[in-house]
Scaffold this active site. Sequence first.
Site, PDB file in Angstrom:
ATOM      1  N   VAL A 101       0.849  -1.186   0.000  1.00  0.00           N
ATOM      2  CA  VAL A 101       0.000   0.000   0.000  1.00  0.00           C
ATOM      3  C   VAL A 101       0.888   1.241   0.000  1.00  0.00           C
ATOM      4  O   VAL A 101       2.112   1.151  -0.046  1.00  0.00           O
ATOM      5  CB  VAL A 101      -0.957   0.006   1.214  1.00  0.00           C
ATOM      6  CG1 VAL A 101      -1.837  -1.241   1.201  1.00  0.00           C
ATOM      7  CG2 VAL A 101      -0.194   0.107   2.534  1.00  0.00           C
ATOM      8  N   GLU A 117       3.249   4.339   0.613  1.00  0.00           N
ATOM      9  CA  GLU A 117       4.449   4.390   1.461  1.00  0.00           C
ATOM     10  C   GLU A 117       4.282   5.404   2.592  1.00  0.00           C
ATOM     11  O   GLU A 117       4.942   6.457   2.640  1.00  0.00           O
ATOM     12  CB  GLU A 117       5.661   4.733   0.580  1.00  0.00           C
ATOM     13  CG  GLU A 117       6.996   4.391   1.215  1.00  0.00           C
ATOM     14  CD  GLU A 117       7.388   2.916   1.127  1.00  0.00           C
ATOM     15  OE1 GLU A 117       8.547   2.604   1.361  1.00  0.00           O
ATOM     16  OE2 GLU A 117       6.513   2.068   0.858  1.00  0.00           O
ATOM     17  N   SER A 129       9.993   0.043   0.224  1.00  0.00           N
ATOM     18  CA  SER A 129      11.315   0.174  -0.384  1.00  0.00           C
ATOM     19  C   SER A 129      12.292   0.935   0.495  1.00  0.00           C
ATOM     20  O   SER A 129      13.496   0.905   0.256  1.00  0.00           O
ATOM     21  CB  SER A 129      11.208   0.877  -1.740  1.00  0.00           C
ATOM     22  OG  SER A 129      10.623   2.157  -1.595  1.00  0.00           O
ATOM     23  N   HIS A 176      10.930  -6.949  -0.613  1.00  0.00           N
ATOM     24  CA  HIS A 176      11.054  -5.768  -1.478  1.00  0.00           C
ATOM     25  C   HIS A 176      11.217  -6.176  -2.940  1.00  0.00           C
ATOM     26  O   HIS A 176      12.253  -6.721  -3.342  1.00  0.00           O
ATOM     27  CB  HIS A 176      12.253  -4.931  -1.017  1.00  0.00           C
ATOM     28  CG  HIS A 176      12.515  -3.731  -1.867  1.00  0.00           C
ATOM     29  ND1 HIS A 176      13.775  -3.186  -2.019  1.00  0.00           N
ATOM     30  CD2 HIS A 176      11.688  -2.968  -2.625  1.00  0.00           C
ATOM     31  CE1 HIS A 176      13.709  -2.145  -2.821  1.00  0.00           C
ATOM     32  NE2 HIS A 176      12.460  -1.991  -3.204  1.00  0.00           N
TER      33      HIS A 176
END
Length: 724
Positions: A408, A410, A437, A458
């Site tokens: 979803v 960041e 990330s 990731h």
Amino acid sequence: MTTIQFETDADGIATLTIDVPGQSMNVIGPEFIADLSAAIDRIAGEDAIKGAVIRSGKDSGFMGGMDLKALPAMLAPGPDGKTDMATVFDKVFVLNALFRRLETCGKPVACAIEGTCVGGGFELALACHYRVVGDSAKTQLGLPEIMIGLFPGGGGSQRLPRITGVQTALIYMLQGKLFRPTEAAMLKVVDAVVPQGTATDAAKAWLKANPDSIIQPWDKKDFKFPGGAGGFNPAFIQTFIGAVPMTMKQTQRTMNAPIALLSAVYEGALLPFDRAIRIESKYFAKVIVDPQARNMIRTLFVNKQAAERGARRPKGEAKAPTKKLAMLGAGMMGAGIATVSAQAGIDVILLDRDMASAEKGKAHAESVLSKRLGKGMTPEKLAATLARITPTADFADLAGADFVIEAVFEDRAIKADATHKTEAVLGADTIFGSNTSTLPITGLAQAWSKPENFIGVHFFSPVEKMPLVEIIVGEKTGPQAIAKALDFVAQIKKTPIVVHDSRGFYTSRCFGTYVQEGAELIAEGVTPALIENAGKQLGMPVGPLAVSDEVSIELGYKVMKAAKADLGDAYKHQASDDVMATMVELGRLGRKNGKGYYDYPDDGKKLLWPGLADQFPPAAAQPSVEEVRERLLYRQLIECARCFEEGVLETPEDGDVGAVFGWGFAPSTGGPFSHMDTVGIAHVVKVLDRLAQAHGDRFAPTQQLRDMAARTVSFYDEAVQKAA
């Protein structure tokens, strides 16, 4: 150890079944070479043998290439500590001489190919008088050696051009492209395509019908290259007039193998075949003695395969394949993860804030997969794959999922909300993976009541194409979560690395330095074209400004602001921060809104934005391209070294694989740690000290680098790995 089973039937047909013990795929090693040599002697020397068929005894396919573990023996230095090129040539030429003996043994030899046949295995097939392949969508044939820093060294660079023509052969060899059976037949690379499982019978039938087919086309007096060859052939000359500069442009002169391949093909085409294969071995020997080949093979092949086979998987944990995935977020990342998961046979519940958004995510999967119709994808397979993706806006529909991946927005609060709602349905015993990330996993794990079951997973965009997945271990992440994540990555056929928690983890953190240093150079008045060209000459896929546009200048700006908010006074302001802020204020956010460091006109030919000169006036004195290239390289190297010293990375293998496959770090180097080992740690420290004095502490060497330089050890030394 026997690698070839030799049997002769009542018709005098010898069947050589290759089955290399202890290997999942047949490979060429010293034992195989000895066994094939003995088999050739029998075929040539026994009058009762009328011909031979070579086949595989493994379900995995016909044969791969050379067993690269044998490469160090070829390069072993002599008593004086030096590598003697004549000795290397002799060792390299063994395989060429062996295949030449096979095709001139005086008996017809057919190759029955079922499954994968690549590299040296395909060169073996090319040396046979007849090639028949079983038709399967999974079967691939070809010479992909260029992808790991080599080129065909068993006669492939000479036989393929004599079969398909020089231009076609170069296209496939320079790109490492593989053939499907029907494509191979169309190009006459194979002589027949038959139903899967019948290749051996078809090969035997050909042998019985063609007992005198014992001379290869290139050994006949009237042989001519398809399409022509020679110094006076216009098509041949034009091919190389185009191929050489195109290769130089694509490789930026950073790779040895493509240039060696061009030389071998050009020179070999002007000579009789027996001289041509010696030319090939000469260039092959030159390539393998250079550290570049060793580094590329280690990272792009050996370490990559080890990672995919579970080198970093916790011992003793039971296999935990994912059957039903809860995918939170149906944006580009979530939709991409859903696509590759469904392709792997996993049921996916694709959740987003509303049904329209979730259905849009599934539509993305359909769009991506539809483009593969006719390329191994059938309408039936497409329908079955899409049926595994269920879009929803209701968390209750996640019930029954055995693995969760969150992708979803960041934002910590949004992620925490999605995490709490998921746990309410699935319970905290389910393994939860976050696709963040940059946000530290340890902090995000606080929203899951069992942080030992929380892990970072990731992915890289676009998910369908990018091979790497970075697994991030938080402070409390347990072995069960690591095993589950790695098993999932294996299911979707990606390459994993395992790193420990850190802001930006490993890949985003180190990749970000390439982008930041590009912005630092802009702030100093270095011309954008110089920056971009220096980046490409380094071996990076694109310059730092172009890649900043691709990932979004705005995203980098948001990451910088988040780091500043979290770190407070500990945050170190950089000139690159001001550059990003200026670009965002100007509304130049990157490619996503059609304007960033580059302009993106409708004709698709992006151009550096002329307004950069107004916002960041060029300095009167410009650095050399070598100086810019050095800064862009060493800014990445020092951040990778910091990750190693801090324990974000446990092994240089993960560091090199993650760099090359995650952010495209110059593949010709084999990765940052291979590169530092190759040039020498003492040299690295010396350059970093000079750059730190000129440009600031961001280049300052780590204490570990200084210690390594003092002890003259490298990252790949076992002692250093244990001490890290």
